[in-house]
Write a protein that holds these residues in place. Structure first.
Motif, PDB file in Angstrom:
ATOM      1  N   PRO A  45       6.816  13.098   9.033  1.00  0.00           N
ATOM      2  CA  PRO A  45       7.479  12.751   7.770  1.00  0.00           C
ATOM      3  C   PRO A  45       7.225  11.311   7.303  1.00  0.00           C
ATOM      4  O   PRO A  45       7.057  11.074   6.102  1.00  0.00           O
ATOM      5  CB  PRO A  45       8.962  12.963   8.066  1.00  0.00           C
ATOM      6  N   SER A  46       7.165  10.374   8.238  1.00  0.00           N
ATOM      7  CA  SER A  46       6.924   8.979   7.833  1.00  0.00           C
ATOM      8  C   SER A  46       5.539   8.811   7.227  1.00  0.00           C
ATOM      9  O   SER A  46       5.361   8.081   6.246  1.00  0.00           O
ATOM     10  CB  SER A  46       7.073   8.046   9.030  1.00  0.00           C
ATOM     11  N   LEU A  47       4.561   9.488   7.790  1.00  0.00           N
ATOM     12  CA  LEU A  47       3.211   9.426   7.246  1.00  0.00           C
ATOM     13  C   LEU A  47       3.148  10.102   5.885  1.00  0.00           C
ATOM     14  O   LEU A  47       2.446   9.625   4.974  1.00  0.00           O
ATOM     15  CB  LEU A  47       2.235  10.098   8.223  1.00  0.00           C
ATOM     16  N   ALA A  48       3.883  11.191   5.707  1.00  0.00           N
ATOM     17  CA  ALA A  48       3.934  11.861   4.408  1.00  0.00           C
ATOM     18  C   ALA A  48       4.557  10.945   3.361  1.00  0.00           C
ATOM     19  O   ALA A  48       4.081  10.885   2.221  1.00  0.00           O
ATOM     20  CB  ALA A  48       4.723  13.159   4.524  1.00  0.00           C
ATOM     21  N   ARG A  49       5.607  10.215   3.742  1.00  0.00           N
ATOM     22  CA  ARG A  49       6.236   9.269   2.810  1.00  0.00           C
ATOM     23  C   ARG A  49       5.266   8.159   2.403  1.00  0.00           C
ATOM     24  O   ARG A  49       5.205   7.774   1.237  1.00  0.00           O
ATOM     25  CB  ARG A  49       7.478   8.662   3.443  1.00  0.00           C
ATOM     26  N   LEU A  50       4.514   7.652   3.361  1.00  0.00           N
ATOM     27  CA  LEU A  50       3.534   6.613   3.064  1.00  0.00           C
ATOM     28  C   LEU A  50       2.446   7.141   2.139  1.00  0.00           C
ATOM     29  O   LEU A  50       2.056   6.462   1.182  1.00  0.00           O
ATOM     30  CB  LEU A  50       2.916   6.076   4.356  1.00  0.00           C
ATOM     31  N   CYS A  51       1.978   8.341   2.382  1.00  0.00           N
ATOM     32  CA  CYS A  51       0.932   8.936   1.539  1.00  0.00           C
ATOM     33  C   CYS A  51       1.424   9.155   0.115  1.00  0.00           C
ATOM     34  O   CYS A  51       0.679   8.943  -0.839  1.00  0.00           O
ATOM     35  CB  CYS A  51       0.448  10.246   2.135  1.00  0.00           C
ATOM     36  N   ILE A  52       2.676   9.574  -0.026  1.00  0.00           N
ATOM     37  CA  ILE A  52       3.243   9.749  -1.364  1.00  0.00           C
ATOM     38  C   ILE A  52       3.301   8.411  -2.089  1.00  0.00           C
ATOM     39  O   ILE A  52       2.947   8.309  -3.266  1.00  0.00           O
ATOM     40  CB  ILE A  52       4.637  10.405  -1.272  1.00  0.00           C
ATOM     41  N   PHE A  53       3.723   7.366  -1.386  1.00  0.00           N
ATOM     42  CA  PHE A  53       3.792   6.046  -2.003  1.00  0.00           C
ATOM     43  C   PHE A  53       2.409   5.558  -2.423  1.00  0.00           C
ATOM     44  O   PHE A  53       2.233   5.048  -3.536  1.00  0.00           O
ATOM     45  CB  PHE A  53       4.426   5.033  -1.048  1.00  0.00           C
ATOM     46  N   VAL A  54       1.423   5.719  -1.554  1.00  0.00           N
ATOM     47  CA  VAL A  54       0.060   5.269  -1.870  1.00  0.00           C
ATOM     48  C   VAL A  54      -0.493   6.038  -3.064  1.00  0.00           C
ATOM     49  O   VAL A  54      -1.155   5.465  -3.936  1.00  0.00           O
ATOM     50  CB  VAL A  54      -0.852   5.403  -0.631  1.00  0.00           C
ATOM     51  N   ALA A  55      -0.212   7.334  -3.140  1.00  0.00           N
ATOM     52  CA  ALA A  55      -0.686   8.140  -4.263  1.00  0.00           C
ATOM     53  C   ALA A  55      -0.035   7.699  -5.575  1.00  0.00           C
ATOM     54  O   ALA A  55      -0.708   7.597  -6.609  1.00  0.00           O
ATOM     55  CB  ALA A  55      -0.402   9.613  -4.001  1.00  0.00           C
ATOM     56  N   ILE A  56       1.255   7.427  -5.543  1.00  0.00           N
ATOM     57  CA  ILE A  56       1.948   6.972  -6.752  1.00  0.00           C
ATOM     58  C   ILE A  56       1.423   5.610  -7.188  1.00  0.00           C
ATOM     59  O   ILE A  56       1.105   5.394  -8.362  1.00  0.00           O
ATOM     60  CB  ILE A  56       3.469   6.909  -6.515  1.00  0.00           C
ATOM     61  N   PHE A  57       1.311   4.684  -6.247  1.00  0.00           N
ATOM     62  CA  PHE A  57       0.842   3.343  -6.584  1.00  0.00           C
ATOM     63  C   PHE A  57      -0.612   3.373  -7.069  1.00  0.00           C
ATOM     64  O   PHE A  57      -0.971   2.685  -8.022  1.00  0.00           O
ATOM     65  CB  PHE A  57       0.978   2.414  -5.375  1.00  0.00           C
ATOM     66  N   GLY A  58      -1.426   4.183  -6.440  1.00  0.00           N
ATOM     67  CA  GLY A  58      -2.821   4.308  -6.872  1.00  0.00           C
ATOM     68  C   GLY A  58      -2.936   4.885  -8.270  1.00  0.00           C
ATOM     69  O   GLY A  58      -3.742   4.425  -9.087  1.00  0.00           O
ATOM     70  N   ALA A  59      -2.134   5.898  -8.570  1.00  0.00           N
ATOM     71  CA  ALA A  59      -2.174   6.497  -9.904  1.00  0.00           C
ATOM     72  C   ALA A  59      -1.716   5.515 -10.975  1.00  0.00           C
ATOM     73  O   ALA A  59      -2.325   5.417 -12.052  1.00  0.00           O
ATOM     74  CB  ALA A  59      -1.302   7.752  -9.927  1.00  0.00           C
ATOM     75  N   LEU A  60      -0.657   4.768 -10.684  1.00  0.00           N
ATOM     76  CA  LEU A  60      -0.193   3.767 -11.649  1.00  0.00           C
ATOM     77  C   LEU A  60      -1.206   2.644 -11.828  1.00  0.00           C
ATOM     78  O   LEU A  60      -1.424   2.166 -12.938  1.00  0.00           O
ATOM     79  CB  LEU A  60       1.153   3.193 -11.207  1.00  0.00           C
ATOM     80  N   SER A  61      -1.839   2.226 -10.750  1.00  0.00           N
ATOM     81  CA  SER A  61      -2.839   1.159 -10.827  1.00  0.00           C
ATOM     82  C   SER A  61      -4.064   1.610 -11.608  1.00  0.00           C
ATOM     83  O   SER A  61      -4.603   0.852 -12.410  1.00  0.00           O
ATOM     84  CB  SER A  61      -3.264   0.721  -9.427  1.00  0.00           C
ATOM     85  N   LEU A  62      -4.492   2.827 -11.376  1.00  0.00           N
ATOM     86  CA  LEU A  62      -5.651   3.336 -12.114  1.00  0.00           C
ATOM     87  C   LEU A  62      -5.337   3.498 -13.597  1.00  0.00           C
ATOM     88  O   LEU A  62      -6.199   3.276 -14.426  1.00  0.00           O
ATOM     89  CB  LEU A  62      -6.115   4.666 -11.531  1.00  0.00           C
ATOM     90  N   SER A  63      -4.104   3.867 -13.913  1.00  0.00           N
ATOM     91  CA  SER A  63      -3.739   3.991 -15.324  1.00  0.00           C
ATOM     92  C   SER A  63      -3.721   2.625 -16.013  1.00  0.00           C
ATOM     93  O   SER A  63      -3.952   2.539 -17.202  1.00  0.00           O
ATOM     94  CB  SER A  63      -2.386   4.667 -15.465  1.00  0.00           C
ATOM     95  N   LEU A  64      -3.466   1.578 -15.263  1.00  0.00           N
ATOM     96  CA  LEU A  64      -3.441   0.235 -15.832  1.00  0.00           C
ATOM     97  C   LEU A  64      -4.844  -0.311 -16.062  1.00  0.00           C
ATOM     98  O   LEU A  64      -5.136  -0.887 -17.090  1.00  0.00           O
ATOM     99  CB  LEU A  64      -2.675  -0.712 -14.892  1.00  0.00           C
TER     100      LEU A  64
END
Length: 66
Positions: A45-64
């Motif tokens: 679960p901790s790794l899944a939480r980290l992956c979700i965070f990285v995916a969200i941050f990456g998507a927001l960064s790419l949109s910027l």
């Protein structure tokens, strides 16, 4: 969008608000996934939480910067 912005005379990188927004979105998704029981189906679960965070941050960064 500029690479940095001034907040009370201090230059902050543009990714900082995106990072904070990613933390907020990940916290909301974490609570929803916990309520739905999604974390009982994943191996780590901790790794899944980290992956979700990285995916969200990456998507927001790419949109910027796209």
């Amino acid at each position: 969008m500029p690479r940095e912005f001034a907040l009370f005379g201090v230059l902050l990188p543009t990714l900082l608000p995106l990072f904070i927004l990613s933390i907020v979105l990940q916290t909301v998704l974490d609570r929803v996934f916990g309520w739905l029981g999604v974390y009982r189906m994943v191996w780590h679960p901790s790794l899944a939480r980290l992956c979700i965070f990285v995916a969200i941050f990456g998507a927001l960064s790419l949109s910027l910067y796209k």
